[in-house]
Design an enzyme around this catalytic site. Structure first.
Site, PDB file in Angstrom:
ATOM      1  N   LYS A 598       8.813  -0.351   0.423  1.00  0.00           N
ATOM      2  CA  LYS A 598       8.901   0.809  -0.431  1.00  0.00           C
ATOM      3  C   LYS A 598       7.631   1.604  -0.239  1.00  0.00           C
ATOM      4  CE  LYS A 598      10.243   1.784  -5.191  1.00  0.00           C
ATOM      5  NZ  LYS A 598      10.589   3.142  -4.863  1.00  0.00           N
ATOM      6  N   GLY A 600       5.568   5.605   0.069  1.00  0.00           N
ATOM      7  CA  GLY A 600       5.454   6.819  -0.721  1.00  0.00           C
ATOM      8  C   GLY A 600       6.780   7.552  -0.677  1.00  0.00           C
ATOM      9  N   ASP A 714      -3.251  10.885   2.099  1.00  0.00           N
ATOM     10  CA  ASP A 714      -2.969   9.550   1.565  1.00  0.00           C
ATOM     11  C   ASP A 714      -3.318   8.468   2.585  1.00  0.00           C
ATOM     12  OD1 ASP A 714      -2.269   7.772  -0.372  1.00  0.00           O
ATOM     13  OD2 ASP A 714      -0.099   7.932  -0.031  1.00  0.00           O
TER      14      ASP A 714
END
Ligand SMILES: *[C@@H]1O[C@H](CO)[C@@H](O)[C@H](O)[C@H]1NC(C)=O
Ligand SMILES: *[C@@H]1O[C@H](CO)[C@@H](O)[C@H](O)[C@H]1NC(C)=O
Ligand SMILES: *[C@@H]1O[C@H](CO)[C@@H](O)[C@H](O)[C@H]1NC(C)=O
Ligand SMILES: *[C@@H]1O[C@H](CO)[C@@H](O)[C@H](O)[C@H]1NC(C)=O
Ligand SMILES: *[C@@H]1O[C@H](CO)[C@@H](O)[C@H](O)[C@H]1NC(C)=O
Ligand SMILES: *[C@@H]1O[C@H](CO)[C@@H](O)[C@H](O)[C@H]1NC(C)=O
Ligand SMILES: *[C@@H]1O[C@H](CO)[C@@H](O)[C@H](O)[C@H]1NC(C)=O
Ligand SMILES: *[C@@H]1O[C@H](CO)[C@@H](O)[C@H](O)[C@H]1NC(C)=O
Ligand SMILES: *[C@@H]1O[C@H](CO)[C@@H](O)[C@H](O)[C@H]1NC(C)=O
Length: 896
Positions: A598, A600, A714
């Site tokens: 899982k 972003g 990120d």
């Protein structure tokens, strides 16, 4: 006849000169304790009263170190700390404000003291200016090695360089300059490297230096079983240019067997070297009226050196050869024999032996050296590894990015300067105008601003200027420069070359060809510049221009070729229509059978597309900022290809279903690998360095290879994915503008980032930029080194940045490196990478390095690790001493 010749060739100095002894206190001395921190520190060394200071103002590279505590009490304080040079092949000290044409005694002292805990004895070369001075071979952890040269500085500045010659790391403990009388130690040519400087005291005495010797020469003791020592209480008249200390002249050697000739011999390592030999002699015995001391000095096969010599009573005579001498095998065997009338044996008080170091005079033109030094300072290029010492000379150590012209009779000149992708900011410095012989100038792919300077037009030899890839630069061309372009004498490149492989690689070739042929071809890429400008005016969806890097820049050369390889290995994926329907997604993932993770914005499933494995990320529709933005970004991302970026190979926007299809990375993310969640072995230090540099290259490409630059937003260890060969790629970039991260729902400014990795400046500015990525990448580097969680509430310092800083105050890198490595890593490399990481996480964004710099530093870390792995196999072959009796260049200054 022969004897007469020698009499003419040898000079004896008995001239009395008046030298003021008192006011000479350390005047003109430069005494550096290398690696002394903090940089303001000074101290007075206890046994000599010499004031030492830190070397920090004289050098901008190297790492401070300390010898093992256990050894400290044995040696003078200036040997306790040292500076080592794990980076770069040549590292140089810069001395300014020297007195031109002054003669200096320059001394480097080297005390290994197992400072790095490796117990590997280093060896490396020393250079003075562009000339080879000496080879340093450390013979034992506690052996002090001293290297001295007597050198006339021909300019007001001088560089002393340490040059790596093998696997071991150069280092230096102290570096000293002592002015000498210019009438002493005069050579026909070249400088004098010390082989030995000895005096002959009784057995218990120690070496002598300052302040008995006002020039701080070091006089070592010499004893052997054929030599006896005599001494006097009376003072000796030592007033000649050599200023030999009283303590040296008050003792002398005489042969134990007064009736036999007496031999002194030594061997010069390099048999072809030329020597200068200085003998200081004074009669220090009270002689009877009937006593005569008279002797002949000869060497090798009876060649006369000096005949019928009678030492003067309590007064120095210095015997030396004004022309250099050689011996065919390097052996010098001197015989001192008393003459027939002599009632007393020969005598000598002190002996100095030097060999000639040829000084190359082809250093770079002085004004160009200072222009390059200024330029280096202006643009903060001190970390450029090869930018040390003379810019052009010697040719093998020429600064990276420079090309020079060389001549046997004149100074070298800089003819090309390439600062492509060097992270330059600010305006174009006028220092460049001082490089008057410049033919090519490449300042492309930087962040320069301001205007194109008019002085370019005055640089008549310029044939090529490349200013492309500087988005902030005002591209208005000054009229005078435009004239040159129109008259076809100059090629000016302003915009990004559209098709990098074909066009921009041709440009320099054409320019060179033209200048050689005298026919100048005009290639102004102004047109391209206008194209780029026009695009910028439009919406972002078209503003992004994915460009290859200009040819010849270090990282891209390899990247480009491998890039091409990667592409052609999966042509089916790349060339396929990238838009996929929802039913196709269902089929591809076998109805979402296997969850990969899982990430972003949504869940990731395993899939197959045209027989290639892919990762399919299903996006939760609600998280999208807007469909139009999504589509625009995806179209752009489909065009980003880099070996170290996880490629987007397709997407789905079928009704409510949004999906992104990425290439599949078989080995999961770096975080799970570090935690050992995927089984297998611990990632080795080398693996980690490699992963770090690859991820950094990916990020660097986003910042510098894309137009406009792309901010990842990120960067974290879970976004660094590994393929089946543990090659690293950066994932999940470019989307954060249309998707906020999990749990965040700020609509105005889209918050990306993960706690712990987020640039602290963001909280103040609400703005993420390239420097924010650098910050996050710094955190990643710290994780790679330590394998610690980024935030751990139970730790002394919860955040990894602070924890590392806190642990390092104890000075022990080993306490922070991942214990799973079991110590199998390079300490220097670890220091280097931690320093780099800490620079990246600097709270102030403008003090962080650029990704281009980070890539460069990490490449060095990889090289260090490779060197370490190779080096541990090939250690320890030690040479012999420089000369047979004792070694003045190898002794331990102890407490006196
Ligand atoms: C160092 O200086 C102090 C004070 O001037 C003096 O007492 C001492 O003898 C000196 N030591 C040496 C080794 O010259
Ligand atoms: C050299 O001396 C001048 C004047 O004394 C001084 O301004 C300058 O900073 C010095 N340069 C260096 C590099 O020490
Ligand atoms: C420099 O000189 C030393 C001897 O002084 C020699 O051993 C060494 O090989 C030389 N280095 C080079 C690169 O010539
Ligand atoms: C220096 O090295 C030599 C050769 O390894 C050794 O014999 C000698 O004891 C050493 N001297 C000191 C002071 O460590
Ligand atoms: C030494 O320096 C003085 C003045 O600086 C100069 O006049 C003299 O010629 C120099 N002597 C030598 C041997 O270089
Ligand atoms: C001086 O002469 C006396 C007696 O003749 C002798 O004992 C002494 O050793 C001599 N001294 C020297 C320095 O030769
Ligand atoms: C030096 O010369 C003497 C006599 O010629 C000889 O006995 C001695 O062995 C020589 N020494 C060396 C080291 O060759
Ligand atoms: C000894 O000295 C005398 C007088 O100074 C001199 O005439 C003679 O030649 C010398 N003998 C030798 C062997 O040097
Ligand atoms: C660029 O420089 C020119 C000439 O100095 C000036 O007229 C122009 O306004 C500048 N353009 C920008 C965008 O600053």
């Amino acid at each position: 006849m022969k004897s007469l010749d020698w009499l003419l060739l040898l000079l004896i100095i008995t001239i009395t000169v008046s030298i003021s002894v008192e006011a000479q206190n350390q005047a003109g001395f430069i005494s550096l304790d290398c690696g002394l921190v903090p940089k303001e520190t000074t101290y007075v060394e206890k046994t000599t009263n010499i004031t030492y200071k830190s070397d920090a103002d004289y050098i901008d590279s190297g790492l401070p170190g300390k010898i093992n505590d256990a050894y400290k009490t044995l040696f003078q304080q200036q040997t306790w700390s040292l500076r080592s040079f794990p980076e770069g092949q040549r590292n140089c000290y810069n001395f300014f404000n020297l007195t031109t044409n002054r003669k200096y005694l320059i001394r480097g002292t080297f005390m290994y003291g197992n400072y790095d805990g490796l117990n590997q004895l280093p060896s490396f070369d020393l250079h003075i200016g562009a000339s080879n001075w000496s080879s340093v071979k450390i013979r034992g952890a506690t052996n002090t090695s001293m290297h001295e040269i007597i050198h006339v500085v021909t300019q007001d500045h001088l560089q002393v360089c340490l040059v790596k010659t093998g696997p071991t790391t150069p280092f230096i403990s102290s570096l000293e300059f002592r002015p000498l009388s210019n009438e002493s130690y005069v050579t026909e040519s070249g400088s004098l490297k010390l082989s030995a400087r000895v005096y002959f005291p009784s057995a218990s005495a120690s070496f002598i230096r300052y302040d008995e010797d006002l020039s701080d020469r070091v006089w070592d003791t010499y004893t052997d079983d054929k030599t006896a020592s005599i001494s006097t209480e009376l003072s000796v008249n030592t007033n000649n240019f050599y200023e030999v200390p009283q303590a040296v002249m008050k003792t002398a050697a005489v042969p134990v067997d007064a009736s036999k000739p007496w031999h002194f011999s030594w061997t010069i390592d390099d048999a072809s070297a030329k020597s200068y030999i200085y003998m200081h002699i004074a009669e220090i015995q009270a002689l009877n009226a009937s006593d005569i001391r008279e002797f002949d000095i000869t060497y090798n096969d009876g060649t006369p050196w000096y005949s019928y010599f009678r030492p003067a009573k309590q007064s120095i005579t210095t015997i030396f050869n004004p022309s250099a001498v050689k011996s065919k095998d390097g052996l010098f065997n001197f015989t001192f024999a008393k003459t027939g009338n002599s009632t007393l044996p020969p005598l000598i008080n002190a002996l100095e032996i030097y060999t000639v170091v040829d000084i190359l005079q082809l250093e770079t033109e002085k004004s160009e050296v200072s222009a390059m030094m200024n330029l280096k300072k202006t643009y903060g290029l001190s970390k450029k590894i090869s930018w040390q010492g003379d810019p052009c000379a010697p040719q093998v150590f020429r600064w990276e990015g420079l090309n020079c012209s060389y001549s046997n009779t004149e100074s070298s000149r800089i003819i090309s300067l390439n600062l492509n992708g060097s992270g330059l900011t600010g305006t174009i410095t006028s220092d460049i105008s001082k490089l008057t012989q410049l033919v090519e100038l490449d300042l492309s792919r930087n962040d320069l601003s301001g205007e194109i300077p008019v002085f370019f037009a005055d640089m008549k030899l310029l044939k090529l200027i490349n200013l492309s890839g500087n988005p902030k630069l005002n591209m208005t061309i000054p009229d005078s420069l435009l004239e040159m372009v129109k008259s076809k004498s100059l090629t000016l490149i302003l915009g990004e070359a559209l098709s990098p492989k074909s066009e921009s690689s041709k440009v320099p070739m054409v320019a060179i060809g033209a200048s050689v042929a005298g026919v100048f071809v005009l290639i102004v890429i102004v047109a391209i510049f206008f194209v780029v400008r026009r695009k910028k005016g439009k919406t972002t969806e078209e503003g992004l221009e994915i460009s290859g890097k200009a040819p010849g820049t270090p990282p891209s050369a390899t990247n480009r070729s491998v890039n091409a390889e990667t592409r052609s290995s999966n042509p089916s994926i790349i060339t396929k229509d990238r838009r996929i329907t929802y039913p196709e997604v269902l089929k591809m993932t076998n109805n979402f059978e296997r969850v990969l993770g899982k990430g972003g914005f949504g869940t990731v499933y395993h899939g197959n597309l045209d027989n290639a494995e892919v990762a399919v990320k299903m996006l939760s529709h609600s998280s999208a900022q807007g469909y139009k933005e999504f589509k625009a970004e995806v179209e752009l991302l489909l065009r980003v290809h880099h070996r170290h970026l996880v490629g987007l190979v397709g997407y789905c926007d079928d009704g409510d279903n949004l999906a992104l299809i990425y290439e599949y990375m078989a080995n999961g993310d770096l975080r799970e690998n570090m935690l050992g969640k995927r089984g297998g072995n611990v990632l080795t230090w080398e693996n980690r360095m490699q992963i770090a540099v690859e991820a950094a290259q990916g990020l660097e490409y986003l910042h510098n290879g894309c137009r406009p630059p792309m901010v990842h937003r990120d960067v974290k260890t879970t976004n660094i994915l590994l393929n089946e060969r543990s090659g690293a790629k950066l994932a999940d970039f470019g989307l954060s503008r249309s998707f906020p991260l999990d749990g965040e729902s700020n609509v105005m400014t889209v918050v990306a980032g993960t706690p712990g990795y987020l640039d602290p400046e963001y909280y103040r500015t609400n703005w993420l930029s390239e420097t924010s990525d650098v910050y996050s990448f710094g955190v990643v580097l710290l994780e790679i080194v330590t394998n610690q969680p980024v935030i751990e509430k139970t730790r002394e310092r919860p955040h990894i940045n602070e924890w590392v800083g806190f642990m390092l105050t104890k000075g022990d890198i080993k306490s922070i490196v991942d214990p799973k490595l079991m110590g199998d890593f390079d300490t220097n490399g670890a220091w280097k990478i931690v320093e780099l990481a800490l620079a990246c996480v600097n709270p102030s964004s403008n003090r962080r390095p650029t990704m281009a710099h980070v890539v460069m530093e990490l490449n060095e870390c990889v090289a260090l690790e490779i060197a370490r792995r190779q080096g541990s196999a090939t250690m320890n072959s030690m040479g012999s001493f420089d000369y047979s009796h004792s070694s003045a260049s190898e002794f331990a200054p102890g407490a006196r």
